[in-house]
Design an enzyme around this catalytic site. Structure first.
Site, mmCIF file in Angstrom:
data_model
loop_
_atom_site.group_PDB
_atom_site.id
_atom_site.type_symbol
_atom_site.label_atom_id
_atom_site.label_comp_id
_atom_site.label_asym_id
_atom_site.label_seq_id
_atom_site.Cartn_x
_atom_site.Cartn_y
_atom_site.Cartn_z
ATOM 1 N N HIS A 143 0.848 -1.213 0.000
ATOM 2 C CA HIS A 143 0.000 0.000 0.000
ATOM 3 C C HIS A 143 0.877 1.254 0.000
ATOM 4 C CE1 HIS A 143 -4.054 1.708 1.583
ATOM 5 N NE2 HIS A 143 -3.369 2.670 0.997
ATOM 6 N N ASN A 166 -6.560 8.867 7.078
ATOM 7 C CA ASN A 166 -7.814 8.158 6.846
ATOM 8 C C ASN A 166 -7.528 6.681 6.585
ATOM 9 O OD1 ASN A 166 -10.469 7.576 6.413
ATOM 10 N ND2 ASN A 166 -10.539 8.401 4.332
ATOM 11 N N HIS A 199 1.443 5.123 -1.958
ATOM 12 C CA HIS A 199 0.995 6.163 -2.891
ATOM 13 C C HIS A 199 2.229 6.848 -3.454
ATOM 14 C CE1 HIS A 199 -3.259 5.815 -1.717
ATOM 15 N NE2 HIS A 199 -2.797 5.606 -0.490
ATOM 16 N N LEU A 200 2.462 6.666 -4.751
ATOM 17 C CA LEU A 200 3.652 7.266 -5.385
ATOM 18 C C LEU A 200 3.342 8.581 -6.097
ATOM 19 C CD1 LEU A 200 5.459 4.061 -6.749
ATOM 20 C CD2 LEU A 200 6.100 5.464 -4.775
ATOM 21 N N ARG A 201 2.042 8.888 -6.268
ATOM 22 C CA ARG A 201 1.580 10.199 -6.769
ATOM 23 C C ARG A 201 1.889 10.494 -8.230
ATOM 24 N NH1 ARG A 201 -1.891 10.116 -2.923
ATOM 25 N NH2 ARG A 201 -1.241 10.893 -0.882
ATOM 26 N N ASP A 235 -8.669 2.586 -3.364
ATOM 27 C CA ASP A 235 -8.214 3.181 -2.105
ATOM 28 C C ASP A 235 -8.219 4.712 -2.132
ATOM 29 O OD1 ASP A 235 -7.084 2.955 0.600
ATOM 30 O OD2 ASP A 235 -5.473 4.086 -0.336
ATOM 31 N N HIS A 294 2.291 14.289 0.687
ATOM 32 C CA HIS A 294 1.482 15.442 0.280
ATOM 33 C C HIS A 294 2.364 16.667 0.150
ATOM 34 C CE1 HIS A 294 -2.462 13.698 0.328
ATOM 35 N NE2 HIS A 294 -2.313 13.229 1.553
ATOM 36 N N HIS A 342 -5.539 -1.109 5.646
ATOM 37 C CA HIS A 342 -5.400 -0.327 6.895
ATOM 38 C C HIS A 342 -6.506 -0.538 7.929
ATOM 39 C CE1 HIS A 342 -7.981 2.166 4.416
ATOM 40 N NE2 HIS A 342 -6.989 2.742 3.758
ATOM 41 N N ASP A 364 0.802 2.521 3.790
ATOM 42 C CA ASP A 364 -0.092 3.610 3.360
ATOM 43 C C ASP A 364 0.697 4.916 3.243
ATOM 44 O OD1 ASP A 364 -2.277 5.022 2.499
ATOM 45 O OD2 ASP A 364 -3.423 4.860 4.365
#
Ligand SMILES: [Zn+2]
Length: 449
Positions: free
Chosen positions: A55, A282, A57-59, A149, A313, A229, A309
Site C-alpha cells: 500500500h 484516513n 501512494h507514489l503520486r 483506495d 502530500h 489499513h 499507506d
C-alpha cells in the site's frame, strides 16, 4: 558483481556468511570461497527478505510535486523495501492498461524497487462502473490487486461483481473500508476526544460494517478479499471470525495505527502539536485500546501484513488548518523501525515474524514470486540488512521522499536499514541510496559495509 556478507544473522539465527553472485544467493555458510567478492561486514546485522509494501501512494502521474516514482522508490529502498504496490489514485487514475503500464515502466526505469501497479476497481474511482480489470491483468503490468483506495467500493452489487471478476485470474480486491454515509464531515475518530475537541467523528462502525459485508460477499462468490489499513478492535474481531469460517480474507495494518492514537491529535505527546495536521489520516488514529488490539492481532496473525499507506502530500495540502488538510502520512522510511519499536521482543514478534508480515505474506498476497524469500542458496538476492542496535532520530528534511509529512519528526526510533539488495544489485549501502540516480542519505549513516 559478487558480494559476500560476513557474520550476518539471517532472521536472528547464529551468524553466517551470504555469498551473492549473478543476482542470486549463491551460498550460505561459513568458510565460503570469496574469490574476489566485495566484502560487507555483517557483524551485528540481521538479514531479512526484502520488504514488500502492499500500500504505497507514489503520486505519479499527476502530483509529481508531492512524490514521483523515483523519489518514492528511493524512500522505499532506504526503508528496506524491494517491492511496492502503487495505489491507483493518481491523475489520471490507474484504471486502464495504459496508465498501469506507464507506472510499471517508470518503476523499471528508476530500478530501485519493483513497482507493482494496483488497478482501480471502478472507472475514475467514482464507484459507478467497473474499470477494465481484465485488460489491466493481461497488460505488461500484470495487475493482480485492484483497489479504489482513498474511496470505498460502497455499492455492494459492484463489489460483488468485482470479486467475481478477479476470481478468474486469482486477483484480489483491496478494500478501503469506509461506509461514506457514516463519515460525511468526519475529521477524526468519533469518540471522547472528538467530542472534547468539537471535531466531526469517523465512527468505528463505518469501517466494521463494510468489512463484515465484504467478508460475506467474498464467501458468497469464493473470491479473495484484502482489507486495507485495519484500524479498530472491532474490525479485528470480524476478520478473526471470517478467517475461522474459512473465508479468503487477508488484512493489513499501518505502522501509525500501531503507535499513534486520537489522543495524539489532542496533543498528548506534545501540547504544542495539538491539531497538527500531520496527524490527520484516513482511517483516523483510533483509541489506545484499538492500537493495543491491532498490535495483538499482528502478533497472533489475524492481521497478516504491515503496509505503510505511505501518503506524501505537498506542503500546501498539509501545512494548513486541520479541517482543510489532506489526510495521509509518510511511511516507507520509518515502517520497519516503528514495527520493531512496537512489536519486536517478548510476547511479540521475532525477526521471523517480522519477515512474514513485512515480506513473505505481502509478496504472496500480491503474487510477487521473486519476493519474500528468506536468504538461501538459489533464491533471488533480494534482501535487506538491518542494524537492530542502532537508534536514529527522524529528521523530515533528511527523508528521501519529496514530501515532509512524517508524524515521527524528532522521534528517536530503533533499528536502521544498512543495506538493501534487489536481485543482487545494492540499492542502499551504508544506509545511503546508491545507483545511477542521485544518492540521498538516510541521516547519520549506518554500520557495516
Ligand atoms: Zn485508504
Amino acid at each position: 558483481m559478487t558480494y559476500v556478507i560476513t557474520d550476518v544473522s539471517i532472521l536472528g539465527r547464529p551468524p553466517t556468511d551470504i555469498l551473492i553472485r549473478d543476482g542470486v544467493v549463491a551460498e550460505v555458510g561459513t568458510g565460503l570461497d570469496r574469490g574476489g567478492a566485495e566484502v560487507l561486514d555483517g557483524t551485528g546485522l540481521v538479514a531479512l527478505p526484502g520488504l514488500v509494501d502492499l500500500h504505497t501512494h507514489l503520486r505519479e502521474p499527476g502530483r509529481e510535486d508531492a512524490e514521483t516514482v523515483l523519489t518514492g522508490s528511493r524512500a522505499a529502498a532506504l526503508g528496506g523495501y524491494t517491492a511496492v504496490c502503487a495505489m491507483a489514485n493518481t491523475s489520471p487514475v490507474a484504471d486502464t492498461a495504459g496508465v498501469v503500464e506507464q507506472v510499471y515502466r517508470l518503476g523499471r526505469e528508476a530500478g530501485l524497487v519493483d513497482v507493482q501497479p494496483i488497478g482501480a476497481v471502478t472507472v475514475g474511482l467514482a464507484g459507478g462502473s467497473l474499470a477494465e480489470l481484465g485488460t489491466m491483468a493481461t497488460s505488461a503490468a500484470r495487475v493482480r490487486i485492484f483497489s479504489d483506495d482513498g474511496h470505498c467500493v460502497a455499492d455492494p452489487r459492484l463489489m460483488r461483481r468485482a470479486l467475481e471478476y478477479v476470481r478468474a485470474f486469482d486477483g484480489v480486491i483491496a478494500q478501503h473500508a469506509e461506509e461514506p454515509r457514516l463519515t460525511a464531515g468526519a475529521q477524526m475518530h468519533e469518540g471522547e476526544v472528538s467530542a472534547r475537541l468539537g471535531l466531526g467523528g469517523w465512527p468505528a462502525v463505518a469501517e466494521e460494517a463494510v468489512i463484515a459485508r465484504d467478508a460475506l460477499l467474498a464467501e458468497h462468490v469464493g473470491a479473495r478479499l484484502h482489507v486495507c489499513h485495519v484500524s479498530t478492535a472491532g474490525s479485528v474481531e470480524i476478520i478473526r471470525w471470517a478467517k475461522a469460517r474459512g473465508i479468503r480474507i487477508t488484512a493489513e495494518v499501518t505502522p501509525h495505527h500501531l503507535l499513534l492514537t486520537d489522543e495524539t491529535v489532542a496533543g498528548s505527546g506534545d501540547p504544542a502539536r495539538a491539531y497538527d495536521p500531520v496527524f490527520k489520516v484516513n482511517p483516523p488514529l483510533r483509541t489506545a485500546a484499538d492500537a493495543a488490539a491491532l498490535r495483538a492481532a499482528l502478533v497472533d496473525g489475524v492481521i497478516d501484513v504491515v503496509a505503510t499507506d505511505h501518503a506524501p502530500h505537498a506542503v500546501e495540502d498539509k501545512e494548513c488548518e486541520w479541517e482543510y488538510a489532506r489526510p495521509g502520512m509518510l511511511g516507507l522510511q520509518t515502517a520497519l523501525s516503528v514495527v520493531v519499536a512496537q512489536c519486536l521482543g517478548d510476547g511479540g514478534l521475532d525477526w521471523d515474524g517480522i519477515a512474514e508480515r513485512m515480506s513473505r505474506a505481502p509478496a504472496r498476497i500480491a503474487g510477487l514470486a521473486e519476493h519474500g524469500h528468506d536468504p538461501a542458496p538459489g533464491v533471488p538476492a533480494t534482501l535487506t540488512l538491518v542494524d537492530p542496535a542502532a537508534r536514529w532520530r527522524v529528521d523530515p528534511g533528511e527523508l528521501a521522499s519529496k514530501a515532509r509529512n512524517t508524524p515521527y519528526a524528532g522521534m528517536e526510533l530503533p533499528a536502521r536499514v544498512v543495506a538493501t539488495f534487489l536481485r543482487g544489485v545494492p540499492t542502499v549501502l551504508d544506509g545511503k541510496a546508491v545507483g545511477a540516480h542521485a544518492p540521498t542519505t538516510t541521516g547519520d549513516g549506518g554500520v557495516g559495509g
